[in-house]
Design an enzyme around this catalytic site. Sequence first.
Site, PDB file in Angstrom:
ATOM      1  N   ARG A   1      -2.677  -3.625   0.043  1.00 23.07           N
ATOM      2  CA  ARG A   1      -1.977  -2.344  -0.035  1.00 23.07           C
ATOM      3  C   ARG A   1      -2.660  -1.409   0.957  1.00 23.07           C
ATOM      4  NH1 ARG A   1       1.144  -1.294  -4.976  1.00 23.07           N
ATOM      5  NH2 ARG A   1       0.982  -3.107  -6.352  1.00 23.07           N
TER       6      ARG A   1
ATOM      7  N   TYR B   1      -6.378   5.623  -9.521  1.00 16.19           N
ATOM      8  CA  TYR B   1      -6.556   6.702  -8.552  1.00 16.19           C
ATOM      9  C   TYR B   1      -6.498   8.032  -9.290  1.00 16.19           C
ATOM     10  CZ  TYR B   1      -4.336   2.975  -5.768  1.00 16.19           C
ATOM     11  OH  TYR B   1      -3.982   1.784  -5.207  1.00 16.19           O
TER      12      TYR B   1
ATOM     13  N   HIS C   1      -6.626   4.710   3.468  1.00 14.22           N
ATOM     14  CA  HIS C   1      -7.159   3.892   2.385  1.00 14.22           C
ATOM     15  C   HIS C   1      -6.297   2.656   2.201  1.00 14.22           C
ATOM     16  CE1 HIS C   1      -7.303   2.809  -1.986  1.00 14.22           C
ATOM     17  NE2 HIS C   1      -8.582   2.734  -1.648  1.00 14.22           N
TER      18      HIS C   1
ATOM     19  N   ARG D   1     -20.828  -6.667 -28.271  1.00 15.15           N
ATOM     20  CA  ARG D   1     -19.414  -6.283 -28.391  1.00 15.15           C
ATOM     21  C   ARG D   1     -18.695  -6.314 -27.056  1.00 15.15           C
ATOM     22  NH1 ARG D   1     -20.418  -0.480 -30.581  1.00 15.15           N
ATOM     23  NH2 ARG D   1     -22.008  -0.765 -28.990  1.00 15.15           N
TER      24      ARG D   1
ATOM     25  N   ASP E   1       3.544  11.002   4.163  1.00 16.77           N
ATOM     26  CA  ASP E   1       2.959   9.655   4.221  1.00 16.77           C
ATOM     27  C   ASP E   1       2.711   9.222   5.657  1.00 16.77           C
ATOM     28  OD1 ASP E   1       3.145   9.509   1.489  1.00 16.77           O
ATOM     29  OD2 ASP E   1       4.789   8.059   1.455  1.00 16.77           O
TER      30      ASP E   1
ATOM     31  N   HIS F   1      -3.021   3.532   3.985  1.00 18.30           N
ATOM     32  CA  HIS F   1      -2.205   4.709   3.735  1.00 18.30           C
ATOM     33  C   HIS F   1      -3.030   5.983   3.820  1.00 18.30           C
ATOM     34  CE1 HIS F   1       0.030   1.809   0.853  1.00 18.30           C
ATOM     35  NE2 HIS F   1       0.493   1.670   2.077  1.00 18.30           N
TER      36      HIS F   1
ATOM     37  N   GLN G   1      -3.521  14.430 -10.732  1.00 19.53           N
ATOM     38  CA  GLN G   1      -2.669  13.268 -10.990  1.00 19.53           C
ATOM     39  C   GLN G   1      -3.520  12.009 -11.098  1.00 19.53           C
ATOM     40  OE1 GLN G   1       0.755  12.860  -8.295  1.00 19.53           O
ATOM     41  NE2 GLN G   1       0.241  10.711  -8.089  1.00 19.53           N
ATOM     42  N   ASP G   2      -3.229  11.184 -12.082  1.00 15.10           N
ATOM     43  CA  ASP G   2      -3.843   9.862 -12.199  1.00 15.10           C
ATOM     44  C   ASP G   2      -2.754   8.827 -12.013  1.00 15.10           C
ATOM     45  OD1 ASP G   2      -6.264  11.021 -12.790  1.00 15.10           O
ATOM     46  OD2 ASP G   2      -6.450  10.193 -14.788  1.00 15.10           O
TER      47      ASP G   2
ATOM     48  N   LYS H   1      -9.137  11.724  -3.233  1.00 15.40           N
ATOM     49  CA  LYS H   1      -8.930  10.900  -4.422  1.00 15.40           C
ATOM     50  C   LYS H   1     -10.203  10.184  -4.812  1.00 15.40           C
ATOM     51  CE  LYS H   1      -6.529   7.581  -1.505  1.00 15.40           C
ATOM     52  NZ  LYS H   1      -5.236   7.011  -1.215  1.00 15.40           N
TER      53      LYS H   1
END
Length: 182
Positions: free
Chosen positions: A59, A131, A118, A23, A142, A62, A47-48, A71
Amino acid sequence: MRVERTDLDGVLLFLPTPSRDARGLFTRTFDATAARAAGLDPDAFVQDSQSRSRKGTIRGLHGRSGRGEAKLVRCARGAVHDVLVDARPSSPTFGKHIAIRLDDERFAQLYVPPGLLHGFQALTEPADVCYRIDREHDPSEDIAVRYDDPDLGIAWPLPVSVISERDSAAGSWAALRHALPR
């Protein structure tokens, strides 16, 4: 679910055992018992989030100032070259970085403790990264370092196809290192 330590202090790799048959596959993407056994509070994640990137996109790098954020990061579709830089001045691995391939074959999940930078590069078209974060995002905290900072010397596997203006304008590792509280 197996848990492995990495070369950066406090960074963990959670490795599930996907079940495969005619499957397709089934795998666990989070296990509170495994998280607790590894010293993490599974209830701390509030938070997701998910990103989708085109092949070659970078990306990052950060992070968050103040108390930072922890995370869990995984690649739900495709593959990424995931990079962490230890930006914790008191850490024995301060200034070091690691790169780990996250993909939709192994389903490894990376635990990133507070105080690390990251970033990742999408290796496939597309790459979806999920995340699970332990606190709400506060844009005033930030911080970022350029992905190609020569002092870090990170080897990205593909030519850069897309990078945000924000990431292109990020500061240097030397400037961040100087600004970090001791």
